[in-house]
Design a protein around this motif. Structure first.
Motif, short mmCIF file in Angstrom:
data_model
loop_
_atom_site.label_atom_id
_atom_site.label_comp_id
_atom_site.label_asym_id
_atom_site.label_seq_id
_atom_site.Cartn_x
_atom_site.Cartn_y
_atom_site.Cartn_z
N GLY A 67 0.82 -1.21 0.00
CA GLY A 67 0.00 0.00 0.00
C GLY A 67 0.85 1.26 0.00
O GLY A 67 0.44 2.30 0.51
N LEU A 68 2.06 1.16 -0.56
CA LEU A 68 2.98 2.30 -0.66
C LEU A 68 3.20 2.64 -2.13
O LEU A 68 2.93 1.82 -3.01
N GLU A 69 3.71 3.83 -2.40
CA GLU A 69 4.05 4.22 -3.77
C GLU A 69 5.31 3.49 -4.22
O GLU A 69 6.24 3.30 -3.43
N ARG A 70 5.36 3.10 -5.48
CA ARG A 70 6.53 2.39 -6.00
C ARG A 70 7.78 3.24 -5.90
O ARG A 70 8.86 2.78 -5.54
N GLY A 124 18.21 3.92 0.18
CA GLY A 124 18.66 4.60 1.39
C GLY A 124 18.43 6.09 1.32
O GLY A 124 19.04 6.84 2.09
N GLY A 125 17.55 6.53 0.46
CA GLY A 125 17.26 7.95 0.31
C GLY A 125 16.20 8.46 1.26
O GLY A 125 16.03 9.67 1.40
N SER A 126 15.49 7.56 1.91
CA SER A 126 14.45 7.93 2.87
C SER A 126 14.48 6.97 4.05
O SER A 126 14.91 5.83 3.91
N GLN A 127 14.03 7.48 5.18
CA GLN A 127 13.83 6.63 6.35
C GLN A 127 12.34 6.51 6.56
O GLN A 127 11.65 7.50 6.65
N PRO A 128 11.84 5.29 6.63
CA PRO A 128 10.39 5.11 6.75
C PRO A 128 9.87 5.45 8.14
O PRO A 128 10.59 5.36 9.13
N THR A 129 8.62 5.80 8.19
CA THR A 129 7.92 5.97 9.46
C THR A 129 7.58 4.59 10.00
O THR A 129 7.74 3.57 9.30
N LEU A 130 7.10 4.55 11.21
CA LEU A 130 6.69 3.28 11.80
C LEU A 130 5.58 2.64 10.97
O LEU A 130 5.61 1.43 10.70
N LEU A 131 4.62 3.43 10.52
CA LEU A 131 3.53 2.90 9.72
C LEU A 131 4.06 2.32 8.40
O LEU A 131 3.63 1.23 7.98
N ALA A 132 5.00 3.00 7.76
CA ALA A 132 5.57 2.49 6.51
C ALA A 132 6.32 1.18 6.76
O ALA A 132 6.25 0.26 5.94
N LEU A 133 7.02 1.07 7.89
CA LEU A 133 7.71 -0.18 8.23
C LEU A 133 6.71 -1.32 8.41
O LEU A 133 6.95 -2.44 7.96
N LEU A 134 5.61 -1.03 9.09
CA LEU A 134 4.58 -2.05 9.28
C LEU A 134 4.00 -2.50 7.95
O LEU A 134 3.78 -3.69 7.72
N LYS A 135 3.78 -1.55 7.05
CA LYS A 135 3.24 -1.88 5.73
C LYS A 135 4.24 -2.69 4.91
O LYS A 135 3.87 -3.65 4.23
N LEU A 136 5.52 -2.31 4.97
CA LEU A 136 6.56 -3.05 4.25
C LEU A 136 6.64 -4.49 4.74
O LEU A 136 6.72 -5.43 3.95
N ALA A 137 6.65 -4.65 6.06
CA ALA A 137 6.73 -6.00 6.64
C ALA A 137 5.52 -6.83 6.22
O ALA A 137 5.67 -8.01 5.89
N LYS A 138 4.36 -6.23 6.20
CA LYS A 138 3.16 -6.95 5.77
C LYS A 138 3.30 -7.36 4.31
O LYS A 138 3.00 -8.50 3.94
#
Length: 98
Positions: A51-54, A63-77
């Motif tokens: 559910g993130l942008e490509r 390594g150009g961005s550091q994800p938020t907690l929500l983005a990390l949760l979405k990536l892991a899912k």
């Protein structure tokens, strides 16, 4: 009884404060890319599953961005793994550096 300051503190971070850490961001990106390739997914497939942008997934992997907690949760899912699997190597890199 506490004494209140006469002026309110300034909003925002103090001058010179940073929250972006290149070493952590690059390690997290490398781990994300490795997990994605092991799952035989394209960045677009991972983005759809997360559910993130490509373009954001690409920026994270570089390594150009550091994800938020929500983005990390979405990536892991999207990668069907635990958040700890993604941030464990980044934490080790951070501890080694300090």
């Amino acid at each position: 009884m506490p004494i209140r300051p006469k002026t309110a503190p300034k909003a925002g971070r103090p001058k010179g404060a940073r929250s972006f850490d290149e070493i952590v961001a690059k390690q997290l990106g490398a781990t994300t890319r490795e997990r994605r390739l092991d799952s035989e997914m394209s960045q677009e497939q991972l983005a759809d599953a997360s559910g993130l942008e490509r373009s954001y997934v690409g920026r994270l992997e570089r390594g150009g961005s550091q994800p938020t907690l929500l983005a990390l949760l979405k990536l892991a899912k999207g990668l069907r793994c635990e958040v700890a699997d993604l941030i464990g190597p980044a934490e080790k890199a951070f501890r080694k550096r300090k």
